[in-house]
Design a protein around this motif. Structure first.
Motif, mmCIF file in Angstrom:
data_model
loop_
_atom_site.group_PDB
_atom_site.id
_atom_site.type_symbol
_atom_site.label_atom_id
_atom_site.label_comp_id
_atom_site.label_asym_id
_atom_site.label_seq_id
_atom_site.Cartn_x
_atom_site.Cartn_y
_atom_site.Cartn_z
ATOM 1 N N ASP A 89 1.528 -13.901 -0.144
ATOM 2 C CA ASP A 89 1.630 -12.499 0.268
ATOM 3 C C ASP A 89 2.790 -11.879 -0.502
ATOM 4 O O ASP A 89 3.930 -12.340 -0.386
ATOM 5 N N GLY A 90 2.443 -10.863 -1.300
ATOM 6 C CA GLY A 90 3.437 -10.309 -2.224
ATOM 7 C C GLY A 90 3.122 -10.773 -3.641
ATOM 8 O O GLY A 90 4.029 -11.041 -4.431
ATOM 9 N N THR A 91 1.827 -10.844 -3.962
ATOM 10 C CA THR A 91 1.442 -11.375 -5.286
ATOM 11 C C THR A 91 2.002 -10.526 -6.422
ATOM 12 O O THR A 91 2.381 -11.049 -7.471
ATOM 13 N N GLU A 210 2.411 0.556 7.281
ATOM 14 C CA GLU A 210 1.612 0.502 6.043
ATOM 15 C C GLU A 210 0.259 1.132 6.335
ATOM 16 O O GLU A 210 -0.370 0.845 7.351
HETATM 17 C C1 IPD Z 1 -0.163 -7.360 -0.249
HETATM 18 C C2 IPD Z 1 1.304 -7.298 0.102
HETATM 19 C C3 IPD Z 1 1.795 -5.869 -0.042
HETATM 20 C C4 IPD Z 1 1.045 -4.968 0.880
HETATM 21 C C5 IPD Z 1 -0.449 -5.077 0.627
HETATM 22 C C6 IPD Z 1 -0.915 -6.502 0.701
HETATM 23 P P1 IPD Z 1 -1.014 -9.615 -1.370
HETATM 24 O O1 IPD Z 1 -0.646 -8.677 -0.092
HETATM 25 O O2 IPD Z 1 1.527 -7.702 1.414
HETATM 26 O O3 IPD Z 1 3.133 -5.746 0.347
HETATM 27 O O4 IPD Z 1 1.506 -3.675 0.626
HETATM 28 O O5 IPD Z 1 -1.115 -4.348 1.639
HETATM 29 O O6 IPD Z 1 -2.285 -6.563 0.382
HETATM 30 O O7 IPD Z 1 -2.155 -8.957 -2.051
HETATM 31 O O8 IPD Z 1 0.206 -9.645 -2.206
HETATM 32 O O9 IPD Z 1 -1.368 -10.891 -0.737
#
Ligand code: IPD
Length: 267
Positions: A89-91, A210
């Motif tokens: 999470d945070g890719t 968000e």
């Molecule tokens: C994302 C991250 C990001 C958030 C997005 C997510 P991922 O997850 O958490 O901070 O803003 O909504 O999709 O794609 O990096 O696993």
């Protein structure tokens, strides 16, 4: 499900999250080929995301073959006992070398977030919690710390995580931002929804917003914030668990005002 069965899954989730965190960190440090691709504008996936999710799925299936698994990269379904995974999470941070990302493993029982583990291997930190038993921040070389939300009572002087996703109308986020800023809040956008919510659970942030997020970003973190005395509003659709939804979370004292400022997202 019996308490013993839950405790077994909790211990296992912590162990697998730690192993998965190490695997993700190894990919980041030692492989030049983690092959970032943009699934859509700003939405990244890498060979590391796929490998880490495969690793977690195989470990769960070997020990709990009857449980469901739903993951960001491989999809899946939400049965009565479902593991909900975000391998990284945070890719986007991971790809760009910003050390703020985590492995997220949640277990939902009958659709309710029950076990939550976030492993942040860069900092040797693991956030973990079990519904009804509290939530904890563990850090290598330090004593465990029980998570507890901040004592803020109004939006004035709050620090809020704030993220907008282009799937939703920007006007809604701008309106919410203006209302929250007028009430005296300041903002941070750190790039990992799950860690934002963990920071609310820890009392470092007072709230998080968000405009669109997925179940794999919040399933584990929801347990942390609720066990830390906070709240989360994350209206996922149990019949369409891959579909995005808005999310807000925070400390109890700001709930009414925060919900009022962001209400347009939920109607
Ligand atoms: C994302 C991250 C990001 C958030 C997005 C997510 P991922 O997850 O958490 O901070 O803003 O909504 O999709 O794609 O990096 O696993």
């Amino acid at each position: 499900m019996t308490d013993d069965a839950l405790v077994a899954r909790y211990a296992f989730a912590r162990k697998v999250a730690r192993e998965a965190g190490r695997l993700a960190l190894d990919w980041r440090r030692h492989s030049s080929g983690f092959a970032p691709e943009e699934k859509s504008a700003g939405d990244w996936v890498t060979a590391a995301d796929r490998d880490v999710e495969r690793f977690i799925r195989e470990r769960i299936a070997a020990i709990f073959p009857g449980d469901d698994i739903l993951g960001e990269e491989g999809g899946g379904t939400l049965g009565p006992c479902a593991w909900v995974l975000d391998p990284i999470d945070g890719t986007s941070n991971y790809v760009h070398g910003l050390p703020f990302w985590c492995v997220s493993i949640g277990v939902m029982i009958e659709g309710s977030p029950t076990i939550g583990v976030l492993d942040d291997p860069t900092h040797g930190v693991q956030y973990h919690g079990l519904k009804g038993a509290g939530a904890v921040r563990s850090e290598t070389g330090r004593p465990d710390k029980a998570l507890s939300v901040s004592g803020q009572m109004t939006l004035e002087h709050c620090t809020l995580g704030f993220a907008h996703q282009t799937k939703r109308d920007i006007k809604l986020s701008v309106d919410a931002y203006v209302r929250l800023a007028r009430a005296g809040s300041r903002f941070r956008a750190l790039g990992s929804g799950a860690l934002h919510i963990a920071l609310v659970a820890e009392g470092v942030l007072d709230g998080f917003y968000e405009s669109a997020i997925h179940l794999w970003d919040v399933a584990a973190a929801a347990v942390l914030v609720e066990e830390a005395g906070g709240w989360i509003r994350a209206p996922f659709d149990p019949d369409n668990p891959l579909t995005a939804f808005p999310v807000i979370a925070g400390t109890p004292g700001i709930r009414t005002d925060f919900e009022e400022a962001t209400e347009a997202f939920f109607t």
